[in-house]
Design a protein around this motif. Structure first.
Motif, PDB file in Angstrom:
ATOM      1  N   HIS A   9       0.908  -1.257  -0.103  1.00  0.00           N
ATOM      2  CA  HIS A   9      -0.023  -0.268   0.056  1.00  0.00           C
ATOM      3  C   HIS A   9       0.706   1.389  -0.114  1.00  0.00           C
ATOM      4  N   LEU A  10       1.374   1.515  -1.202  1.00  0.00           N
ATOM      5  CA  LEU A  10       2.188   2.531  -1.266  1.00  0.00           C
ATOM      6  C   LEU A  10       1.867   4.054  -0.993  1.00  0.00           C
ATOM      7  N   ASP A  11       0.660   4.023  -1.446  1.00  0.00           N
ATOM      8  CA  ASP A  11      -0.207   5.070  -1.341  1.00  0.00           C
ATOM      9  C   ASP A  11      -0.543   5.676   0.186  1.00  0.00           C
ATOM     10  N   ARG A  19       8.328   8.441   0.801  1.00  0.00           N
ATOM     11  CA  ARG A  19       8.153   7.430  -0.252  1.00  0.00           C
ATOM     12  C   ARG A  19       8.878   7.573  -1.351  1.00  0.00           C
ATOM     13  N   ALA A  35       1.663  -1.862  -6.418  1.00  0.00           N
ATOM     14  CA  ALA A  35       0.967  -1.045  -5.438  1.00  0.00           C
ATOM     15  C   ALA A  35      -0.591  -1.104  -5.616  1.00  0.00           C
ATOM     16  N   ALA A  46      -2.378   4.535  -7.193  1.00  0.00           N
ATOM     17  CA  ALA A  46      -1.364   3.341  -7.136  1.00  0.00           C
ATOM     18  C   ALA A  46      -1.150   3.503  -8.972  1.00  0.00           C
ATOM     19  N   ILE A  56       7.030   0.061 -10.559  1.00  0.00           N
ATOM     20  CA  ILE A  56       6.253  -0.469 -10.012  1.00  0.00           C
ATOM     21  C   ILE A  56       4.864  -0.591 -10.897  1.00  0.00           C
ATOM     22  N   ALA A  58       0.431  -1.238 -10.857  1.00  0.00           N
ATOM     23  CA  ALA A  58      -0.956  -1.149 -10.046  1.00  0.00           C
ATOM     24  C   ALA A  58      -1.886  -2.171 -10.050  1.00  0.00           C
TER      25      ALA A  58
END
Ligand SMILES: [Zn+2]
Length: 255
Positions: A9-11, A19, A35, A46, A56, A58
């Motif tokens: 959960h990079l957000d 980040r 993400a 994402a 990355i 999504a």
């Protein structure tokens, strides 16, 4: 790519301050990251992260906690987002009868609608399941269609593992594998074929030992891999190699 964290959960707000640094550590480790979207807002975020960083990808979806917000407009936006080339799956979707943050009937209908979207767009799903196994299995079986994807943060026993594996799912294994109380999970993972396991962190949550209690981040997926290697009597690099291959194959990632 040497590693893939298949669920991050990079957000999340927990990464607000650093980040870019967290993502730079992934690049240094030759790690790809999925993400994961959990609401419309986080799904948009994402996709934005995936368009900004080469390592990355999504997924987009609405978590059962937010199922009460799933309406026609939300599904239309989700479908639009899902058609971006950098979107490789639908999720995180599923059921959560532990926290019950949305009414259960809304959770079930949101799950059905998003499973249908995944089938329509031919995308794998990321499933969330907490104290809701019977209903989840029933919904997965009801259309008669074959779903594909990963049961994220799998925490069950060998019997449940077999059930999901027989349906064609992969198991997402994360930090809880390293927790002292999870012997049942270790037994299940030990007998699960390595080509059906994906590494994941679920960061910023579920931090593996030895960092348990602190914020989790994708590079800590190595501690999960170490535990899998130990259980299966394999070299760490073999676990990294095979689980990376699994994620590339399931989500159709291009290096
Ligand atoms: Zn998650």
């Amino acid at each position: 790519m040497k590693w893939i964290d298949s669920h991050a959960h990079l957000d999340d707000r927990a990464f607000e301050a650093d980040r870019a640094t967290v993502i730079a550590r992934c690049s240094e480790a030759e790690m790809g990251v999925l993400a994961i979207g959990s609401s419309l807002r986080s799904s948009r975020e994402a996709v934005r992260l995936a368009s900004r960083y080469r390592n990355i990808w999504a997924t987009v979806g609405i978590h059962p906690h937010h199922a009460k917000f799933v309406d026609e407009a939300a599904l239309i936006e989700l479908k639009e987002l899902a058609q971006d080339d950098l979107v490789v799956g639908i999720g995180e979707i599923g059921l959560d009868y532990y926290r019950d943050l949305s009414p259960r009937d809304r959770q079930r209908s949101a799950l059905r609608q998003q499973l249908n979207l995944a089938i329509e767009l031919n995308l794998p799903v990321c499933l969330h399941n907490r104290e809701s196994t019977d209903d989840l299995l029933a919904i997965l079986k009801e259309t008669g269609k074959r779903h594909c994807g990963v049961v994220h943060s799998f925490l069950g026993d060998g019997t449940l593992a077999d059930e999901f594996l027989d349906m064609g799912f992969h198991l997402g294994i994360g930090g809880p594998l390293t927790f002292p109380g999870n012997e049942v999970l270790r037994v299940a993972v030990k007998r699960t074929p390595l080509d059906r396991i994906l590494l994941e962190t679920d960061c910023p949550y579920l931090t593996p030992v030895p960092y348990r209690g602190r914020r989790n981040e994708p590079v800590y997926v190595k501690y999960v891999a170490e535990e899998i290697a130990k259980l299966k009597g394999l070299a760490l690099q073999d676990v990294a190699k095979q689980t990376t291959k699994n994620a590339i194959r399931l989500f159709g990632l291009s290096d």
